[in-house]
Design an enzyme around this catalytic site. Structure first.
Site, mmCIF file in Angstrom:
data_model
loop_
_atom_site.group_PDB
_atom_site.id
_atom_site.type_symbol
_atom_site.label_atom_id
_atom_site.label_comp_id
_atom_site.label_asym_id
_atom_site.label_seq_id
_atom_site.Cartn_x
_atom_site.Cartn_y
_atom_site.Cartn_z
ATOM 1 N N GLY A 12 0.825 -1.210 0.000
ATOM 2 C CA GLY A 12 0.000 0.000 0.000
ATOM 3 C C GLY A 12 0.854 1.253 0.000
ATOM 4 O O GLY A 12 0.533 2.239 0.663
ATOM 5 N N ARG A 38 -1.846 0.310 -7.924
ATOM 6 C CA ARG A 38 -1.662 1.429 -8.868
ATOM 7 C C ARG A 38 -0.170 1.677 -9.108
ATOM 8 O O ARG A 38 0.464 2.471 -8.394
ATOM 9 C CB ARG A 38 -2.340 2.691 -8.320
ATOM 10 C CG ARG A 38 -3.867 2.610 -8.344
ATOM 11 C CD ARG A 38 -4.499 3.785 -7.637
ATOM 12 N NE ARG A 38 -4.164 3.810 -6.225
ATOM 13 C CZ ARG A 38 -4.462 4.813 -5.384
ATOM 14 N NH1 ARG A 38 -5.103 5.879 -5.835
ATOM 15 N NH2 ARG A 38 -4.129 4.738 -4.115
ATOM 16 N N TYR A 155 -15.192 -3.192 9.435
ATOM 17 C CA TYR A 155 -13.837 -2.600 9.421
ATOM 18 C C TYR A 155 -13.177 -2.799 10.787
ATOM 19 O O TYR A 155 -12.017 -3.226 10.866
ATOM 20 C CB TYR A 155 -13.892 -1.108 9.065
ATOM 21 C CG TYR A 155 -12.520 -0.461 9.118
ATOM 22 C CD1 TYR A 155 -11.555 -0.769 8.167
ATOM 23 C CD2 TYR A 155 -12.183 0.424 10.153
ATOM 24 C CE1 TYR A 155 -10.277 -0.206 8.233
ATOM 25 C CE2 TYR A 155 -10.922 0.995 10.212
ATOM 26 C CZ TYR A 155 -9.966 0.672 9.250
ATOM 27 O OH TYR A 155 -8.701 1.221 9.319
ATOM 28 N N GLY A 186 -5.281 6.678 15.165
ATOM 29 C CA GLY A 186 -6.636 7.216 15.036
ATOM 30 C C GLY A 186 -6.726 7.915 13.696
ATOM 31 O O GLY A 186 -6.230 7.414 12.686
ATOM 32 N N GLU A 191 -6.176 9.175 1.671
ATOM 33 C CA GLU A 191 -7.304 8.838 0.776
ATOM 34 C C GLU A 191 -8.329 7.945 1.478
ATOM 35 O O GLU A 191 -9.346 7.561 0.890
ATOM 36 C CB GLU A 191 -6.784 8.116 -0.484
ATOM 37 C CG GLU A 191 -5.936 8.995 -1.378
ATOM 38 C CD GLU A 191 -5.377 8.258 -2.596
ATOM 39 O OE1 GLU A 191 -5.794 7.111 -2.861
ATOM 40 O OE2 GLU A 191 -4.506 8.829 -3.266
HETATM 41 P P1 NDP Z 1 -4.926 5.296 1.692
HETATM 42 O O1 NDP Z 1 -6.232 5.006 1.058
HETATM 43 O O2 NDP Z 1 -4.307 6.624 1.451
HETATM 44 O O3 NDP Z 1 -3.876 4.149 1.308
HETATM 45 C C1 NDP Z 1 -4.238 2.808 1.286
HETATM 46 C C2 NDP Z 1 -3.181 2.029 0.531
HETATM 47 O O4 NDP Z 1 -3.534 0.635 0.529
HETATM 48 C C3 NDP Z 1 -3.056 2.477 -0.914
HETATM 49 O O5 NDP Z 1 -1.701 2.582 -1.246
HETATM 50 C C4 NDP Z 1 -3.711 1.348 -1.707
HETATM 51 O O6 NDP Z 1 -3.042 1.170 -2.945
HETATM 52 C C5 NDP Z 1 -3.417 0.144 -0.790
HETATM 53 N N1 NDP Z 1 -4.310 -0.957 -1.037
HETATM 54 C C6 NDP Z 1 -5.645 -1.007 -0.834
HETATM 55 N N2 NDP Z 1 -6.136 -2.186 -1.251
HETATM 56 C C7 NDP Z 1 -5.079 -2.892 -1.737
HETATM 57 C C8 NDP Z 1 -4.930 -4.160 -2.324
HETATM 58 N N3 NDP Z 1 -5.985 -4.978 -2.510
HETATM 59 N N4 NDP Z 1 -3.706 -4.579 -2.716
HETATM 60 C C9 NDP Z 1 -2.648 -3.764 -2.545
HETATM 61 N N5 NDP Z 1 -2.706 -2.549 -1.991
HETATM 62 C C10 NDP Z 1 -3.916 -2.127 -1.609
HETATM 63 O O7 NDP Z 1 -5.160 5.068 3.238
HETATM 64 P P2 NDP Z 1 -4.167 5.087 4.513
HETATM 65 O O8 NDP Z 1 -2.797 5.466 4.130
HETATM 66 O O9 NDP Z 1 -4.859 5.879 5.544
HETATM 67 O O10 NDP Z 1 -4.256 3.560 4.936
HETATM 68 C C11 NDP Z 1 -3.123 2.756 5.184
HETATM 69 C C12 NDP Z 1 -3.423 1.828 6.347
HETATM 70 O O11 NDP Z 1 -3.641 2.598 7.520
HETATM 71 C C13 NDP Z 1 -4.679 0.973 6.173
HETATM 72 O O12 NDP Z 1 -4.406 -0.327 6.643
HETATM 73 C C14 NDP Z 1 -5.713 1.661 7.068
HETATM 74 O O13 NDP Z 1 -6.686 0.772 7.515
HETATM 75 C C15 NDP Z 1 -4.801 2.138 8.173
HETATM 76 N N6 NDP Z 1 -5.320 3.206 9.018
HETATM 77 C C16 NDP Z 1 -5.714 4.402 8.476
HETATM 78 C C17 NDP Z 1 -6.193 5.409 9.297
HETATM 79 C C18 NDP Z 1 -6.703 6.712 8.758
HETATM 80 O O14 NDP Z 1 -7.419 7.431 9.486
HETATM 81 N N7 NDP Z 1 -6.353 7.093 7.532
HETATM 82 C C19 NDP Z 1 -6.239 5.242 10.751
HETATM 83 C C20 NDP Z 1 -5.821 3.945 11.214
HETATM 84 C C21 NDP Z 1 -5.350 2.984 10.365
HETATM 85 P P3 NDP Z 1 -3.732 0.841 -4.353
HETATM 86 O O15 NDP Z 1 -5.123 1.421 -4.319
HETATM 87 O O16 NDP Z 1 -2.829 1.483 -5.343
HETATM 88 O O17 NDP Z 1 -3.708 -0.652 -4.417
HETATM 89 C C1 8X3 Z 2 -9.131 4.348 10.708
HETATM 90 C C2 8X3 Z 2 -9.522 5.140 11.898
HETATM 91 O O1 8X3 Z 2 -11.481 5.707 13.434
HETATM 92 O O2 8X3 Z 2 -11.865 5.778 11.031
HETATM 93 O O3 8X3 Z 2 -8.705 3.083 11.058
HETATM 94 O O4 8X3 Z 2 -11.645 3.691 12.157
HETATM 95 S S1 8X3 Z 2 -11.196 5.065 12.132
#
Ligand code: NDP
Ligand code: 8X3
Length: 255
Positions: A12, A38, A155, A186, A191
Site C-alpha cells: 500500500g 496502482r 472494518y 486514530g 485517501e
Molecule cells: P490510503 O487510502 O491513502 O492508502 C491505502 C493504501 O492501501 C493504498 O496505497 C492502496 O493502494 C493500498 N491498497 C488497498 N487495497 C489494496 C490491495 N488490494 N492490494 C494492494 N494494496 C492495496 O489510506 P491510509 O494510508 O490511511 O491507509 C493505510 C493503512 O492505515 C490501512 O491499513 C488503514 O486501515 C490504516 N489506518 C488508516 C487510518 C486513517 O485514518 N487514515 C487510521 C488507522 C489505520 P492501491 O489502491 O494502489 O492498491
Molecule cells: C481508521 C480510523 O477511526 O476511522 O482506522 O476507524 S477510524
C-alpha cells in the site's frame, strides 16, 4: 543512513501512510520494495524519493490475490529477496452502514485486504526471516481494532483481527530474533475516507472538518522509531491519535 541497504517491503505504498513510510525509510538509506495495485502512483512516488533506481523495486500487486503474493515474493531477484522489514500497511474501509444493512462486496473487500492480504504477505515473507533469524514485521492496525464504533462493525473487526494476528505472530516467533509491532493510529488524513465513502469527497472532507488530524508522516515517524530501536527491544503496540481525538467517536472540532 541508519538503515543502510536494509530491505524494506511496504504494501500500500501508492498513497497515504505507505507512501510516507517509503519517504522516511528511503531517507535512512533503506532499499525499498514498494507494492500496490496502482503502479503509476508508485512510479510517481519514486520520482520524488531522490534515490538511485537500483534502490527501489516496484511490484504491482493486489494483496487479496494469494497466488500473486506468493509469486511476487518467490520471484524477487536474489538481491531483493532477504527482506529485513515488512510493513503490512495495505488496507481500506468501505462504507459505514449498519451491520444488518451492510454491503457484501464492501465486507469482502475489507476482510480480503485487511486480514487475508496481511496474512498472505506475512506467511510468504516471514519464513525467510526465520531462516536468517532476523527481521521485523510492522502491521498497521487502528484504534478501530481496540474499540468498535457505530457503522464500523466489519472494518473494526478486521483491525481487531490485525491486533490478534500481531499478538499471535509475536508469540509464535518467540525464540527467534524477529520483532513484531502493531502501529494503531486514530484519524489520519489520507485517501482513506474517500475510499470509505466510494469517492464522495464532500463526505470524506467532513471527517476532518475543524480537526487537526494526524498526517501520514506522523505515522511513518512512529513506524521508523519502532524499526530503529536496539535489536533486543520490541515495541509491541503503539496507539496514537490527534490531540483533538480521545476515541473513535470523541473528536473535538474547533469550528
Ligand atoms: P490510503 O487510502 O491513502 O492508502 C491505502 C493504501 O492501501 C493504498 O496505497 C492502496 O493502494 C493500498 N491498497 C488497498 N487495497 C489494496 C490491495 N488490494 N492490494 C494492494 N494494496 C492495496 O489510506 P491510509 O494510508 O490511511 O491507509 C493505510 C493503512 O492505515 C490501512 O491499513 C488503514 O486501515 C490504516 N489506518 C488508516 C487510518 C486513517 O485514518 N487514515 C487510521 C488507522 C489505520 P492501491 O489502491 O494502489 O492498491
Ligand atoms: C481508521 C480510523 O477511526 O476511522 O482506522 O476507524 S477510524
Amino acid at each position: 543512513m541508519i538503515l543502510n541497504n536494509q530491505i524494506v517491503l511496504i504494501t500500500g505504498a501508492s498513497s497515504g501512510i505507505g507512501a510516507a513510510c517509503a519517504r522516511v525509510f528511503a531517507e535512512a538509506g533503506a532499499k525499498l520494495i514498494l507494492a500496490a495495485r496502482r503502479l503509476d502512483k508508485l512510479e510517481e512516488l519514486v520520482e520524488t524519493l531522490g534515490v538511485a533506481s537500483d534502490q527501489v523495486h516496484l511490484i504491482q500487486l493486489d494483496v487479496r490475490d494469494r497466488l500473486a503474493v506468493e509469486s511476487a515474493i518467490s520471484n524477487l531477484p536474489p538481491t531483493w529477496s532477504d527482506i529485513d522489514i515488512l510493513i503490512n500497511n495495505a488496507g481500506l474501509s468501505r462504507g459505514l452502514d449498519k451491520l444488518h444493512e451492510g454491503d457484501f462486496q464492501d465486507w469482502e473487500e475489507m476482510i480480503d485486504t485487511n486480514v487475508k492480504g496481511l496474512l498472505y504477505l506475512t506467511r510468504y515473507v516471514v519464513p525467510g526471516m526465520v531462516k536468517r533469524d532476523r527481521g521485523h514485521v510492522v502491521n498497521i492496525g487502528s484504534i478501530a481494532g481496540h474499540q468498535t464504533y457505530p457503522g464500523g462493525n466489519v472494518y473494526c473487526s478486521t483491525k481487531a483481527a490485525v491486533k490478534a494476528i500481531s499478538e499471535g505472530l509475536k508469540q509464535d516467533l518467540l525464540g527467534t530474533r524477529i520483532r513484531v509491532t502493531s502501529v494503531d493510529p486514530g484519524m489520519v488524513e489520507t485517501e482513506f475516507s474517500d475510499v470509505r465513502f466510494h469517492g464522495d469527497t464532500e463526505r470524506a472532507k467532513k471527517v476532518y472538518q475543524g480537526v487537526t488530524p494526524l498526517t501520514p508522516d506522523d505515522v511513518a515517524d512512529v513506524v521508523f522509531f519502532c524499526a530503529t530501536r536496539s535489536p533486543h527491544v520490541n515495541i509491541n503496540e503503539v496507539i496514537m491519535m490527534p490531540v483533538d481525538q480521545a476515541s473513535a467517536t470523541l473528536v473535538h472540532r474547533r469550528t
